[in-house]
Scaffold this motif. Structure first.
Motif, PDB file in Angstrom:
ATOM      1  N   HIS A   5       0.849  -1.182   0.000  1.00 56.10           N
ATOM      2  CA  HIS A   5       0.000   0.000   0.000  1.00 56.10           C
ATOM      3  C   HIS A   5       0.884   1.230   0.000  1.00 56.10           C
ATOM      4  CE1 HIS A   5      -3.638  -2.319   0.576  1.00 56.10           C
ATOM      5  NE2 HIS A   5      -3.025  -2.990   1.542  1.00 56.10           N
ATOM      6  N   CYS A   6       0.749   2.042  -1.034  1.00 57.74           N
ATOM      7  CA  CYS A   6       1.603   3.207  -1.182  1.00 57.74           C
ATOM      8  C   CYS A   6       1.263   4.294  -0.181  1.00 57.74           C
ATOM      9  CB  CYS A   6       1.505   3.753  -2.611  1.00 57.74           C
ATOM     10  SG  CYS A   6       2.179   2.616  -3.836  1.00 57.74           S
ATOM     11  N   GLU A   7       0.061   4.168   0.468  1.00 57.60           N
ATOM     12  CA  GLU A   7      -0.296   5.169   1.456  1.00 57.60           C
ATOM     13  C   GLU A   7       0.651   5.099   2.651  1.00 57.60           C
ATOM     14  OE1 GLU A   7      -2.267   3.126  -0.020  1.00 57.60           O
ATOM     15  OE2 GLU A   7      -3.824   4.284  -1.049  1.00 57.60           O
ATOM     16  N   GLN A   8       1.192   3.917   2.932  1.00 57.39           N
ATOM     17  CA  GLN A   8       2.133   3.767   4.019  1.00 57.39           C
ATOM     18  C   GLN A   8       3.476   4.338   3.579  1.00 57.39           C
ATOM     19  OE1 GLN A   8       2.241  -0.379   4.939  1.00 57.39           O
ATOM     20  NE2 GLN A   8       0.142  -0.439   5.705  1.00 57.39           N
ATOM     21  N   ARG A   9       3.999   5.235   4.377  1.00 62.83           N
ATOM     22  CA  ARG A   9       5.244   5.896   4.016  1.00 62.83           C
ATOM     23  C   ARG A   9       6.404   4.918   4.175  1.00 62.83           C
ATOM     24  NH1 ARG A   9       7.319  10.635   2.896  1.00 62.83           N
ATOM     25  NH2 ARG A   9       9.393  11.210   3.621  1.00 62.83           N
ATOM     26  N   ILE A  10       7.054   4.591   3.076  1.00 63.92           N
ATOM     27  CA  ILE A  10       8.196   3.686   3.081  1.00 63.92           C
ATOM     28  C   ILE A  10       9.461   4.526   3.050  1.00 63.92           C
ATOM     29  CG2 ILE A  10       9.368   1.834   1.837  1.00 63.92           C
ATOM     30  CD1 ILE A  10       6.686   1.016   0.697  1.00 63.92           C
ATOM     31  N   THR A  11      10.355   4.280   3.995  1.00 69.02           N
ATOM     32  CA  THR A  11      11.583   5.070   4.083  1.00 69.02           C
ATOM     33  C   THR A  11      12.802   4.325   3.574  1.00 69.02           C
ATOM     34  OG1 THR A  11      11.923   4.327   6.367  1.00 69.02           O
ATOM     35  CG2 THR A  11      10.701   6.392   6.028  1.00 69.02           C
ATOM     36  N   LYS A  12      12.707   3.011   3.423  1.00 69.26           N
ATOM     37  CA  LYS A  12      13.832   2.251   2.897  1.00 69.26           C
ATOM     38  C   LYS A  12      13.314   1.026   2.166  1.00 69.26           C
ATOM     39  CE  LYS A  12      14.747  -0.668   6.952  1.00 69.26           C
ATOM     40  NZ  LYS A  12      15.773  -1.099   7.930  1.00 69.26           N
ATOM     41  N   VAL A  13      14.140   0.518   1.255  1.00 69.22           N
ATOM     42  CA  VAL A  13      13.770  -0.651   0.465  1.00 69.22           C
ATOM     43  C   VAL A  13      15.042  -1.446   0.193  1.00 69.22           C
ATOM     44  CG1 VAL A  13      14.008   0.637  -1.697  1.00 69.22           C
ATOM     45  CG2 VAL A  13      12.642  -1.436  -1.650  1.00 69.22           C
ATOM     46  N   SER A  14      14.921  -2.758   0.202  1.00 72.29           N
ATOM     47  CA  SER A  14      16.094  -3.597  -0.030  1.00 72.29           C
ATOM     48  C   SER A  14      16.439  -3.633  -1.513  1.00 72.29           C
ATOM     49  CB  SER A  14      15.849  -5.018   0.481  1.00 72.29           C
ATOM     50  OG  SER A  14      14.907  -5.690  -0.347  1.00 72.29           O
ATOM     51  N   LEU A  15      17.698  -3.911  -1.793  1.00 70.05           N
ATOM     52  CA  LEU A  15      18.142  -4.024  -3.180  1.00 70.05           C
ATOM     53  C   LEU A  15      17.433  -5.176  -3.878  1.00 70.05           C
ATOM     54  CD1 LEU A  15      20.020  -3.129  -5.454  1.00 70.05           C
ATOM     55  CD2 LEU A  15      21.822  -4.553  -4.455  1.00 70.05           C
ATOM     56  N   ALA A  16      17.111  -6.227  -3.127  1.00 68.06           N
ATOM     57  CA  ALA A  16      16.398  -7.369  -3.705  1.00 68.06           C
ATOM     58  C   ALA A  16      15.021  -6.957  -4.207  1.00 68.06           C
ATOM     59  CB  ALA A  16      16.270  -8.483  -2.662  1.00 68.06           C
ATOM     60  N   GLU A  17      14.316  -6.120  -3.439  1.00 67.55           N
ATOM     61  CA  GLU A  17      12.992  -5.651  -3.856  1.00 67.55           C
ATOM     62  C   GLU A  17      13.090  -4.778  -5.101  1.00 67.55           C
ATOM     63  OE1 GLU A  17      10.198  -4.902  -0.183  1.00 67.55           O
ATOM     64  OE2 GLU A  17      12.228  -4.246   0.328  1.00 67.55           O
ATOM     65  N   ILE A  18      14.135  -3.971  -5.188  1.00 73.11           N
ATOM     66  CA  ILE A  18      14.324  -3.113  -6.363  1.00 73.11           C
ATOM     67  C   ILE A  18      14.543  -3.960  -7.609  1.00 73.11           C
ATOM     68  CG2 ILE A  18      15.899  -1.450  -7.421  1.00 73.11           C
ATOM     69  CD1 ILE A  18      16.301  -0.216  -4.676  1.00 73.11           C
ATOM     70  N   LEU A  19      15.367  -4.996  -7.495  1.00 73.29           N
ATOM     71  CA  LEU A  19      15.638  -5.866  -8.642  1.00 73.29           C
ATOM     72  C   LEU A  19      14.372  -6.581  -9.096  1.00 73.29           C
ATOM     73  CD1 LEU A  19      19.051  -7.389  -7.484  1.00 73.29           C
ATOM     74  CD2 LEU A  19      18.700  -5.750  -9.336  1.00 73.29           C
ATOM     75  N   ARG A  20      13.581  -7.055  -8.140  1.00 68.64           N
ATOM     76  CA  ARG A  20      12.338  -7.751  -8.500  1.00 68.64           C
ATOM     77  C   ARG A  20      11.340  -6.796  -9.140  1.00 68.64           C
ATOM     78  NH1 ARG A  20      13.218 -10.624  -3.514  1.00 68.64           N
ATOM     79  NH2 ARG A  20      11.943  -9.083  -2.405  1.00 68.64           N
ATOM     80  N   CYS A  21      11.314  -5.559  -8.671  1.00 67.58           N
ATOM     81  CA  CYS A  21      10.363  -4.581  -9.202  1.00 67.58           C
ATOM     82  C   CYS A  21      10.709  -4.193 -10.633  1.00 67.58           C
ATOM     83  CB  CYS A  21      10.342  -3.346  -8.303  1.00 67.58           C
ATOM     84  SG  CYS A  21       9.247  -2.031  -8.870  1.00 67.58           S
ATOM     85  N   PHE A  22      11.989  -3.891 -10.892  1.00 65.69           N
ATOM     86  CA  PHE A  22      12.403  -3.464 -12.224  1.00 65.69           C
ATOM     87  C   PHE A  22      12.583  -4.638 -13.184  1.00 65.69           C
ATOM     88  CE2 PHE A  22      13.554   0.307  -9.819  1.00 65.69           C
ATOM     89  CZ  PHE A  22      13.198   1.322 -10.685  1.00 65.69           C
ATOM     90  N   GLU A  23      12.746  -5.838 -12.627  1.00 65.24           N
ATOM     91  CA  GLU A  23      12.926  -7.044 -13.436  1.00 65.24           C
ATOM     92  C   GLU A  23      14.106  -6.915 -14.395  1.00 65.24           C
ATOM     93  OE1 GLU A  23       9.307  -8.100 -15.367  1.00 65.24           O
ATOM     94  OE2 GLU A  23       8.252  -8.519 -13.507  1.00 65.24           O
ATOM     95  N   GLN A  24      15.156  -6.264 -13.949  1.00 65.73           N
ATOM     96  CA  GLN A  24      16.370  -6.136 -14.744  1.00 65.73           C
ATOM     97  C   GLN A  24      17.516  -5.726 -13.823  1.00 65.73           C
ATOM     98  OE1 GLN A  24      15.625  -3.194 -17.723  1.00 65.73           O
ATOM     99  NE2 GLN A  24      15.406  -1.522 -16.285  1.00 65.73           N
TER     100      GLN A  24
END
Length: 271
Positions: A5-24
């Motif tokens: 849920h984007c309403e929840q303010r996210i202050t950090k994200v793991s590199l693994a999540e970034i790779l899965r999101c961009f799929e590259q």
């Protein structure tokens, strides 16, 4: 997997999540930035900041986090030997020698960055890296032919990242901005994912291929912009002038044109 849920303010994200999101895989410039920010964080922890450098755990892209302000952090273990995920730290990560710990963390960091650069690529293929980045990874992975002093290794990596830029003095602000942009792009894609999943078409049972196409298209546009491609306003696009339509003349107009150009000779008609 449900989108957060984007309403929840996210202050950090793991590199693994970034790779899965961009799929590259990450770009080389992002690799330089992540390396620099992580080494600076290690340097801060080595100066006695909390948590202690001895509690840092680097194993896989899920143990490195990028923050909204462009800084980096790591997964840490508590004094009890358990992480925040209640996982027991492997014995190989318990290093009593401080200098040896720095070298070991740098090596683990080098492995994570290399895997992020190679993420999603076929096992039979190998990504070609630029010479400076390849030398940096060799230094971190202890593959450099020239022996480096253990006490200088962390500083050597930071210096290499600074000298990668035309203005080394701007390294801190440049790499911070690069990581901050990567975090922002991740959040924007997450928002798009949430909007599409909540859209009327998806709820009506339409195929989710449109969702995948939108994400891939936006990701492609972001990568092209990072390469220097500039967008133009629609008003600035060259307009193609349509050829004038051929006028259809009446038989009277055709006859008059023939007379004017003397294609026919008129004879006088007597009464």
């Amino acid at each position: 997997m449900e989108a957060p849920h984007c309403e929840q303010r996210i202050t950090k994200v793991s590199l693994a999540e970034i790779l899965r999101c961009f799929e590259q895989p990450i770009s080389e410039e992002q690799a330089w930035a992540i390396c620099f920010q992580c080494c600076c964080k290690m340097e801060q922890l080595a100066q006695g900041l909390s948590p202690s450098l001895h509690s840092v755990f680097i194993k896989g892209s899920g143990s490195i986090f990028l923050h909204a302000d462009g800084t980096a952090s790591f997964k840490v273990y508590r004094k009890s030997g358990k992480s925040i995920d209640s996982l027991r730290a492997p014995q190989c990560f318990v290093v009593h020698c401080f200098l040896g710990l720095c070298l070991q963390l740098l090596e683990y960091l080098g492995v994570v960055i290399y895997e992020a650069l190679d993420w999603g690529i076929d096992n039979n293929l190998e990504r070609e890296l630029s010479d400076p980045l390849e030398k940096l990874l060799c230094l971190m992975l202890k593959l450099d032919e020239k022996a480096m002093k253990p006490a200088d290794t962390l500083q050597d990596v930071i210096k290499a990242c600074e000298e990668h830029l035309s203005s080394p003095s701007e390294a801190s602000s440049h790499y911070e901005m690069t990581c901050r942009s990567l975090f922002t792009e991740y959040m924007e894609l997450q928002k798009l994912q949430t909007i599409i999943q909540r859209s009327k078409e998806v709820h009506l049972g339409s195929p989710l291929s449109c969702y995948s196409i939108c994400l891939h298209t936006l990701t492609y546009i972001i990568r092209e912009l990072q390469k220097g491609v500039k967008l133009r306003k629609s008003s600035e696009r060259p307009r193609r002038c349509a050829p004038p339509q051929k006028c259809v003349r009446s038989p009277y107009e055709l006859l008059l044109d023939d007379i004017q150009h003397k294609r026919y000779t008129l004879r006088k008609v007597s009464d």
